[in-house]
Design an enzyme around this catalytic site. Structure first.
Site: not given
Ligand SMILES: *Cc1c(COP(=O)(O)O)cnc(C)c1O
Length: 386
Positions: A88, A110, A371
């Site tokens: 991210k 969000e 990830s």
């Protein structure tokens, strides 16, 4: 993976289905990103920050003991080793840089599980920007530790009391804020979802994962590409970034969805949160809830480019059940000394299940995108396994 059409279409999917008041904001963002991404200086700055602050490039690890166990050669792209522990950071650093370039000093986001909120708060602290994170009340309660992290990083967390008080309501609230504040504010969206330009922009900001991995695999595999490239799919950003590096090779691309949130596998075309894609819906066309052990994959939709890659037959989408995901997490831990997050454990689960079958023949080479790391899920896994 190709550029979308000017309106943001990937085949039959994508687009920008937003209130008229948001069209100028989306167009401004499209122009700003297009111009920035065309400049070498912007790429250099983005890559330098990720190198100095986030530990890029991340390695590709030859998972020899896991490979021996499964009879296929597994390589792991280690996004779990980045600052904040997942892919991210690549997206939020790029968007924060872009916001600064656009003269915006305030960033909103969000978040559901809280991971994207923490990543955005991290990038805003690095750049000295104001950060507001919208989060459903239910999630604020469930993810108290991430709420505290965001506050430590200087962000304001705004609980959302409307609807089911979860992620989709937080997205609606963030969009409402953006309409009212677009002069000063950038909306930092967390995956390859939402209206154009987000699905394209976020994929481009995540393609560093796939571009690095392709070069690294060629070094490890004597100049060849892996036979299979596998990544988990929630909204689909780590998969899109990984696939982008391999789409023009012969590698087979496999996206692994949670069985209880398989938007590509079990959904129908529809419009949600600004774009047309595949999504889980009931017989009346209402969006249904997803159910999965993994908070980061708990989303009833999927990025439009994945719907397109599936329709075009370029990528295959499969599903993993919660139980096999827990087994895969433990398998990777004991064979490689890596405790993955529950999300990438889905990708490992499919590899473990398919290895030695016609879906993934013995002796194949397979790249799996790790990830994120498992620290955030340790408590939950402990509660389940006892
Ligand atoms: C958020 C998250 C995901 C899911 O997001 P995508 O956009 O599908 O990549 C996957 N893995 C980890 C570790 C995450 O934090």
């Amino acid at each position: 993976m190709s550029e979308p059409s000017p309106g943001g279409r990937f085949g039959d999917y994508g687009g920008a289905f937003v209130p008229e008041s948001l069209i100028p904001a989306c167009q401004e963002l499209d122009r700003a990103f297009r111009s920035a991404w065309g400049e070498q200086a912007f790429h250099d700055q983005y890559e330098q920050i990720l190198e100095e602050h986030a530990g890029r490039p991340t390695p590709v690890t030859d998972a020899t003991r896991l490979s021996e166990r499964l009879g296929v050669r597994v390589l792991l792209k280690r996004e779990d080793l980045t600052h904040t522990g997942s892919h991210k950071i690549n997206n939020v650093v790029g968007q924060a840089l872009l916001a600064r370039r656009m003269g915006k000093h305030r960033v909103i986001a969000e978040t559901g599980a809280g991971q994207h909120g923490v990543a955005t708060a991290t990038a805003c602290a690095m750049f000295g920007m104001e950060c507001v994170v919208y989060m459903g009340e239910v999630d604020v309660e469930r993810q108290a530790l991430n709420v505290f992290r965001m506050k430590l990083l200087g962000a304001e967390v705004r609980p959302v009391a409307s609807g089911s008080r979860t992620l989709k309501d937080a997205i609606n609230e963030a969009l409402r804020d953006w309409v009212a504040s677009v002069e000063s504010t950038h909306y930092c969206l967390g995956s390859v979802t939402g209206p154009h330009p987000y699905p394209w922009m976020v994929r481009e900001l995540q393609r560093i994962v796939g571009d690095e991995a392709r070069e690294q695999c060629r070094r490890i595999l004597d100049g060849t590409d892996p036979d299979y490239v596998v990544a988990c799919v929630g909204g689909g950003s780590n998969a899109a970034g990984t696939f982008a590096g391999f789409v023009d090779t012969l590698a087979r691309l496999v996206g692994v969805e949670p069985a209880g949130g398989a938007a590509v596998g079990r959904g129908l075309p529809g419009v949600v949160h600004g774009s047309r894609s595949m999504l889980l819906q009931d017989e009346h066309g209402q969006v249904s809830e997803s159910h999965t052990i993994s908070a980061g994959l708990d989303y009833p939709g999927v990025g439009p480019e994945h719907a397109h890659l599936a329709a075009a037959g370029r990528a295959t989408y499969v599903a993993a059940e919660d139980g096999e995901v827990l087994d895969a997490l433990q398998l990777l831990a004991v064979t490689e000394g890596i405790i993955p997050a529950l999300e990438p454990a889905h990708a490992v689960a499919w590899v473990a299940r398919a290895a030695g079958t016609e879906d993934l023949p013995e002796g194949s080479t397979v790249l799996v995108t790790m990830s994120g790391r498992g620290d955030k899920d340790a408590q939950q896994v402990m509660d389940i396994l006892g």
